[in-house]
Design an enzyme around this catalytic site. Sequence first.
Site, PDB file in Angstrom:
ATOM      1  N   LYS A  11      40.160  47.145  36.558  1.00  0.00           N
ATOM      2  CA  LYS A  11      38.954  47.409  37.333  1.00  0.00           C
ATOM      3  C   LYS A  11      38.905  48.889  37.736  1.00  0.00           C
ATOM      4  O   LYS A  11      37.906  49.555  37.546  1.00  0.00           O
ATOM      5  CB  LYS A  11      38.943  46.502  38.573  1.00  0.00           C
ATOM      6  CG  LYS A  11      37.744  46.701  39.472  1.00  0.00           C
ATOM      7  CD  LYS A  11      37.743  45.722  40.635  1.00  0.00           C
ATOM      8  CE  LYS A  11      36.684  46.098  41.643  1.00  0.00           C
ATOM      9  NZ  LYS A  11      36.645  45.211  42.798  1.00  0.00           N
ATOM     10  N   GLY A  15      38.966  41.731  41.832  1.00  0.00           N
ATOM     11  CA  GLY A  15      39.872  41.575  40.687  1.00  0.00           C
ATOM     12  C   GLY A  15      40.226  40.119  40.429  1.00  0.00           C
ATOM     13  O   GLY A  15      40.207  39.642  39.288  1.00  0.00           O
ATOM     14  N   GLU A  22      46.226  36.158  47.699  1.00  0.00           N
ATOM     15  CA  GLU A  22      45.735  37.524  47.919  1.00  0.00           C
ATOM     16  C   GLU A  22      44.447  37.488  48.748  1.00  0.00           C
ATOM     17  O   GLU A  22      44.143  38.413  49.476  1.00  0.00           O
ATOM     18  CB  GLU A  22      45.505  38.241  46.577  1.00  0.00           C
ATOM     19  CG  GLU A  22      45.493  39.755  46.717  1.00  0.00           C
ATOM     20  CD  GLU A  22      45.480  40.508  45.386  1.00  0.00           C
ATOM     21  OE1 GLU A  22      44.512  40.350  44.628  1.00  0.00           O
ATOM     22  OE2 GLU A  22      46.426  41.263  45.124  1.00  0.00           O
ATOM     23  N   HIS A  48      61.128  16.160  37.628  1.00  0.00           N
ATOM     24  CA  HIS A  48      62.567  16.159  37.374  1.00  0.00           C
ATOM     25  C   HIS A  48      63.249  17.360  37.995  1.00  0.00           C
ATOM     26  O   HIS A  48      64.377  17.699  37.635  1.00  0.00           O
ATOM     27  CB  HIS A  48      62.814  16.110  35.868  1.00  0.00           C
ATOM     28  CG  HIS A  48      62.269  14.860  35.260  1.00  0.00           C
ATOM     29  ND1 HIS A  48      63.003  13.693  35.178  1.00  0.00           N
ATOM     30  CD2 HIS A  48      61.034  14.569  34.786  1.00  0.00           C
ATOM     31  CE1 HIS A  48      62.245  12.751  34.643  1.00  0.00           C
ATOM     32  NE2 HIS A  48      61.051  13.254  34.406  1.00  0.00           N
ATOM     33  N   LYS A  75      53.051  50.077  46.685  1.00  0.00           N
ATOM     34  CA  LYS A  75      52.655  51.023  45.628  1.00  0.00           C
ATOM     35  C   LYS A  75      52.956  52.445  46.065  1.00  0.00           C
ATOM     36  O   LYS A  75      53.488  53.253  45.295  1.00  0.00           O
ATOM     37  CB  LYS A  75      51.139  50.927  45.371  1.00  0.00           C
ATOM     38  CG  LYS A  75      50.655  49.661  44.750  1.00  0.00           C
ATOM     39  CD  LYS A  75      49.155  49.808  44.467  1.00  0.00           C
ATOM     40  CE  LYS A  75      48.507  48.492  44.155  1.00  0.00           C
ATOM     41  NZ  LYS A  75      47.066  48.575  44.018  1.00  0.00           N
TER      42      LYS A  75
HETATM   43  O1  LIG Z   1      42.219  45.752  37.628  1.00  0.00           O
HETATM   44  P1  LIG Z   1      43.059  46.755  38.332  1.00  0.00           P
HETATM   45  O2  LIG Z   1      42.243  47.800  39.038  1.00  0.00           O
HETATM   46  O3  LIG Z   1      44.039  47.397  37.382  1.00  0.00           O
HETATM   47  O4  LIG Z   1      43.873  46.026  39.448  1.00  0.00           O
HETATM   48  C1  LIG Z   1      44.829  45.049  39.149  1.00  0.00           C
HETATM   49  C2  LIG Z   1      45.335  44.360  40.405  1.00  0.00           C
HETATM   50  O5  LIG Z   1      46.061  45.278  41.174  1.00  0.00           O
HETATM   51  C3  LIG Z   1      45.893  45.424  42.552  1.00  0.00           C
HETATM   52  O6  LIG Z   1      47.094  45.866  43.105  1.00  0.00           O
HETATM   53  C4  LIG Z   1      45.334  44.262  43.325  1.00  0.00           C
HETATM   54  O7  LIG Z   1      46.262  43.721  44.221  1.00  0.00           O
HETATM   55  C5  LIG Z   1      44.795  43.161  42.473  1.00  0.00           C
HETATM   56  O8  LIG Z   1      43.783  42.519  43.209  1.00  0.00           O
HETATM   57  C6  LIG Z   1      44.246  43.660  41.169  1.00  0.00           C
HETATM   58  O9  LIG Z   1      43.740  42.575  40.439  1.00  0.00           O
END
Ligand SMILES: O=P(O)(O)OC[C@H]1O[C@H](O)[C@H](O)[C@@H](O)[C@@H]1O
Length: 550
Positions: free
Chosen positions: A211, A273, A359, A390, A514
């Site tokens: 995204k 996302g 999330e 199991h 991150k």
């Molecule tokens: O699609 P992107 O921008 O690469 O993001 C990928 C993912 O990473 C983030 O850290 C979010 O926690 C997610 O909600 C998202 O789907």
Amino acid sequence: MNTRSRTRLNQTPEWTALGKHREQLGTTHLRQLFADDPRRGTGFTLRVGDLHVDYSKHLVTDETLRLLRELAAATGVAELRDAMFRGEKINTTEDRAVLHTALRAPRDAVIEVDGENVVPGVHAVLDKMAAFSDRVRSGEWTGHTGRRIKNVVNIGIGGSDLGPAMAYEVLRSFTDRELTVRFVSNVDGADLHEAVRDLDPAETLFVIASKTFTTIETITNATSARNWLLTGLNAGQDAVAKHFVALSTNAGKVAEFGIDTANMFEFWDWVGGRYSYDSAIGLSLMIAIGPDRFREMLDGFHLVDEHFRTAPAEENVPLLLGLLGVWYGAFFDAQSHAVLPYSHYLSKFTAYLQQLDMESNGKSVDRDGNPVDWQTGPVVWGTPGTNGQHAYYQLIHQGTKVIPADFIGFAEPVADLLPGLVAQHDLLMANFFAQTQALAFGKTPDEVRAEGVAEELVPHKTFKGNHPTTTILADRLTPSVLGQLIALYEHKVFVQGAVWNIDSFDQWGVELGKVLAKKIEPVLTGGQGGEQLDSSTAALVEAYRARRGR
Ligand SMILES: O=P(O)(O)OC[C@H]1O[C@H](O)[C@H](O)[C@@H](O)[C@@H]1O
């Protein structure tokens, strides 16, 4: 949406009434509830689309359900729902509309964001995806050397991976079996390594799904994939155009990476996302199953959207499932929720729901930023039956935890099973029905004794039962049914977030890790910054560096 005037959830009269009702219910057993009402098994059921939903094995009475619906009314669930469908910016911390429902709206629908109808744009992208998918599937789209594309590798993470990867597994029997489709998400190089090691670059298409197009894992893997391709083809940058397409909201970053924006499939910031696999993010899936099946899936989503938007509270399945989760979290101290599909094709279904639910509703402040003092989203977990039986079902049956569970099964096996394997479906489904029966009704000490069990073993062989479950039964696992199931869970999560008064559409909790990883990475490779680390992390980093000879 201003919620400041809203009474805090646990101070509403409706919450208090539910608390009192819970006390009255006490340890009432499902055995009793079924004995009191011989029609409970047929009466406590609802239908939405192709999904038959049995909620009779829940620790609820008509009165419980009435009080829960009153809580929903008092907390404005329907108003927030309508605001979402109208395109209002209900994701307040990011100032965004929440319009995944527009992704499956019919062509003639009108849904406006900032005064602009978004539906024509949605269908323009779907048409572009369909045209591209057809070209890949027919062999018309060829790689740089003119060879037909036989492999599709989707590179993305989180919402840009889990949805298409899950749906590809679910709909495997509808896929073009000539195509190899793989999903790479982990920044661990082993993931890409295993995905491409037996592929011919000349026949491989990479679909880069992000995204933001800034996610470090995805950009790193995409860069490595590009290197692998160009080295393998012994070609220059111009080979990228035939082997890389992008799915993103960020055209600038896509171009910066070197992908022609003509090969970009767009979506918009009003698609979260984890709510995005029915957008351009579904391209790899569409290539695998074809545009017609993809559209059938979207119709399934839309059917449940319309149900959620219009069905009265008493018949509204997402509302019911959402409220049941609120009930157990608040008044039974349930910490987790199991999703147990009795279909091998749903092997990634629960992993997908983990992001969707955890999330969205893993929050501890309300929409105004005040700490909540009630339970919010549960830990979602589970794997397909009968494997779990199991392994961990022991704890559900005889452990000390309250674990509400969803059982999902299908009357018919998928169409293309080898004929000799079709007969196994009855055994699979016998387990499916037996488990919810055992969980609900258990086995009393007297029943155990009647079997001649030695007295000292009676407590061990007793099942107290009273474990709540929902059974979702459909005729067949089709693209439409998958869409219906996902929309059902999306709206269930919505209902819970609305009652708990949290923003279900942001995800600030993923940011800190991150930022810290960015600071630690240079330290691992010999750079500065180690002195700022806490003593535990510093020692771990030191041990790592020593091992790597740095
Ligand atoms: O699609 P992107 O921008 O690469 O993001 C990928 C993912 O990473 C983030 O850290 C979010 O926690 C997610 O909600 C998202 O789907």
